[in-house]
Design a protein around this motif. Sequence first.
Motif, mmCIF file in Angstrom:
data_model
loop_
_atom_site.group_PDB
_atom_site.id
_atom_site.type_symbol
_atom_site.label_atom_id
_atom_site.label_comp_id
_atom_site.label_asym_id
_atom_site.label_seq_id
_atom_site.Cartn_x
_atom_site.Cartn_y
_atom_site.Cartn_z
ATOM 1 N N ILE A 252 28.295 -142.201 7.722
ATOM 2 C CA ILE A 252 27.540 -141.675 8.786
ATOM 3 C C ILE A 252 27.647 -140.872 9.441
ATOM 4 O O ILE A 252 26.867 -140.227 9.788
ATOM 5 C CB ILE A 252 28.267 -143.323 9.127
ATOM 6 C CG1 ILE A 252 27.480 -144.537 8.381
ATOM 7 C CG2 ILE A 252 28.016 -143.252 10.463
ATOM 8 C CD1 ILE A 252 28.067 -145.725 9.240
ATOM 9 N N VAL A 253 29.310 -140.639 8.656
ATOM 10 C CA VAL A 253 29.693 -139.680 9.921
ATOM 11 C C VAL A 253 28.952 -138.034 9.984
ATOM 12 O O VAL A 253 28.511 -136.807 10.474
ATOM 13 C CB VAL A 253 31.097 -139.324 9.723
ATOM 14 C CG1 VAL A 253 31.593 -137.590 10.092
ATOM 15 C CG2 VAL A 253 31.536 -139.975 10.492
ATOM 16 N N LEU B 38 30.493 -138.622 16.205
ATOM 17 C CA LEU B 38 29.396 -138.945 16.774
ATOM 18 C C LEU B 38 29.227 -139.057 17.658
ATOM 19 O O LEU B 38 28.435 -138.833 18.164
ATOM 20 C CB LEU B 38 29.501 -140.794 16.775
ATOM 21 C CG LEU B 38 29.615 -140.877 14.445
ATOM 22 C CD1 LEU B 38 29.296 -142.779 14.705
ATOM 23 C CD2 LEU B 38 28.330 -140.336 13.655
ATOM 24 N N THR C 298 35.503 -141.400 13.565
ATOM 25 C CA THR C 298 34.522 -141.762 13.523
ATOM 26 C C THR C 298 33.633 -141.322 14.752
ATOM 27 O O THR C 298 32.260 -140.641 15.054
ATOM 28 C CB THR C 298 33.914 -142.803 13.029
ATOM 29 O OG1 THR C 298 34.112 -142.484 11.197
ATOM 30 C CG2 THR C 298 32.260 -143.110 12.553
ATOM 31 N N MET D 149 20.105 -137.981 13.377
ATOM 32 C CA MET D 149 20.163 -137.069 15.010
ATOM 33 C C MET D 149 19.093 -136.640 15.001
ATOM 34 O O MET D 149 18.546 -136.309 16.403
ATOM 35 C CB MET D 149 21.346 -136.737 15.894
ATOM 36 C CG MET D 149 22.034 -138.535 16.152
ATOM 37 S SD MET D 149 23.926 -137.468 16.530
ATOM 38 C CE MET D 149 24.860 -139.334 15.928
ATOM 39 N N GLN E 91 28.779 -135.515 18.282
ATOM 40 C CA GLN E 91 27.463 -135.037 17.386
ATOM 41 C C GLN E 91 25.889 -135.600 18.418
ATOM 42 O O GLN E 91 25.378 -134.606 18.791
ATOM 43 C CB GLN E 91 27.675 -135.487 16.144
ATOM 44 C CG GLN E 91 28.051 -135.563 15.114
ATOM 45 C CD GLN E 91 27.632 -136.393 13.605
ATOM 46 O OE1 GLN E 91 27.433 -137.057 14.030
ATOM 47 N NE2 GLN E 91 28.433 -135.167 13.312
ATOM 48 N N ALA E 92 26.994 -136.406 18.907
ATOM 49 C CA ALA E 92 25.125 -137.244 20.016
ATOM 50 C C ALA E 92 25.453 -135.850 20.979
ATOM 51 O O ALA E 92 24.084 -135.753 21.505
ATOM 52 C CB ALA E 92 25.491 -138.454 20.234
ATOM 53 N N ALA F 271 24.204 -138.684 10.449
ATOM 54 C CA ALA F 271 24.094 -138.648 11.597
ATOM 55 C C ALA F 271 23.720 -137.532 11.760
ATOM 56 O O ALA F 271 22.657 -138.021 12.517
ATOM 57 C CB ALA F 271 25.134 -139.459 12.197
ATOM 58 N N ASP F 272 24.071 -136.192 11.290
ATOM 59 C CA ASP F 272 23.302 -135.144 12.063
ATOM 60 C C ASP F 272 22.022 -134.750 12.391
ATOM 61 O O ASP F 272 20.889 -134.765 12.858
ATOM 62 C CB ASP F 272 24.180 -134.190 12.008
ATOM 63 C CG ASP F 272 24.493 -134.138 10.717
ATOM 64 O OD1 ASP F 272 24.320 -134.604 9.431
ATOM 65 O OD2 ASP F 272 24.903 -133.017 10.266
ATOM 66 N N THR G 131 32.925 -132.045 13.818
ATOM 67 C CA THR G 131 33.292 -132.884 13.025
ATOM 68 C C THR G 131 34.410 -132.305 11.912
ATOM 69 O O THR G 131 35.268 -133.341 11.294
ATOM 70 C CB THR G 131 31.993 -133.128 11.912
ATOM 71 O OG1 THR G 131 31.115 -133.581 13.318
ATOM 72 C CG2 THR G 131 31.978 -134.802 11.303
#
Length: 413
Positions: free
Chosen positions: A228-229, A368, A364, A236, A371-372, A232-233, A390
Amino acid sequence: MAARDRLLPGRGHLLATGASVFSSALTAANAFAIAALAGSDSFGLFTVVITVAGILGVPLLANVHFVLYQELPRADADERPTIVGSALATGALFIAAGTAVFAACAPLLSILSGLSHEDSLLSVLVAACLSTMILTEAVLRGSRRLVTLLTIKTVIAAVTLAITLWMLLDGVRDPQPFLLVVSATALAFAVAAVIASPIRHPRWSTETARRILRLGALLTLSSALTTIVFGADSLMLNLWATPHEVGVYALYNGFPKRLLGVVVTEGAGLVLLPLLAVSNTRTLLRRMLKLTPLIAAATAAVSFAASATVFWFLRAEYPYDIALFVLAAIGIAIHTVFNLFFFILSMDGVRGSRAFAYIMLAGTPLVLATQAIAISGWQLEGALVAFILTNLLLVVLVILVARHRYRDPKATS
């Protein structure tokens, strides 16, 4: 071939690593061909589907394959049929059940990923096929059948690349046909690996299956968070930017990451993983800490040089930006260090798996959130910066946890 399949010292390691690098380079060339000839929009969608498939693949596999990496090198010959039979049966059950559940949840998957309903279903198919391939490959890796494994990998990778190039030259630009080719060749690999398996009469054991699932559960938690980590980039960016920017990021970040996968994960890792299963973890971590600056610097230099060279030929479709090369190189350098720490801890059984789970649970939420913030505000550049932060955060956590849980007993006496 069986006589040559033993894990040979010295020159044998180099030959195995070189052959694995070559077969993995063919696989990387497949993605590169799509990026170069199909265009950034198509490559962006291809990458998002593969990313979603990678996330879905974690619960499908339940990390049974990593347990095979750990258990088979340590097991006696008479124990291996039970380990392999129990692992394959357990893995097949998880893949079948998980695929059915994810297919039924495709509408929700579309909302979370930004993919269409059809592409969400395609990501489920890709996840099932790749999971099957990884599971069967683990039997050959854990059994140290390197020559057999490398032969199959090279043939399958060459066939995949040949079909992809044929379709591209025939004018195919939509990513869906290429994803179907990846799925079909993954299943072909699985069939070949089962046929070539040294275990001719696998056996089922309920107790062995439970033991595999207990260890796999810890690894699954860590792998789920890690996937996920590092996925997710792209997701997103798919939500907050254009398909073109997703494609550009997929190449700027994905090309050096694939290069890393060719050299480290699929190259040295072919020989490295079985060796780690029988090595002293405390000693490995201590050596890794000393080598971290050198590894990071070397990886950054190779990544920058390779990206600057490759992007020169793609500059009509993808921006040729030195600053972006630098950001990508820094990110992949720290990511390489993180991956090596992951290999060491994940092959240390329950203790290492638990330590890595603590690292991912702590890191995590912060990752996240970072990143967001970065991607929503600065899109492409923000994604590259977020990748650096990250990996930096996770490496710091790895070092802190490793020093605490793997202290030298002599130092505290």
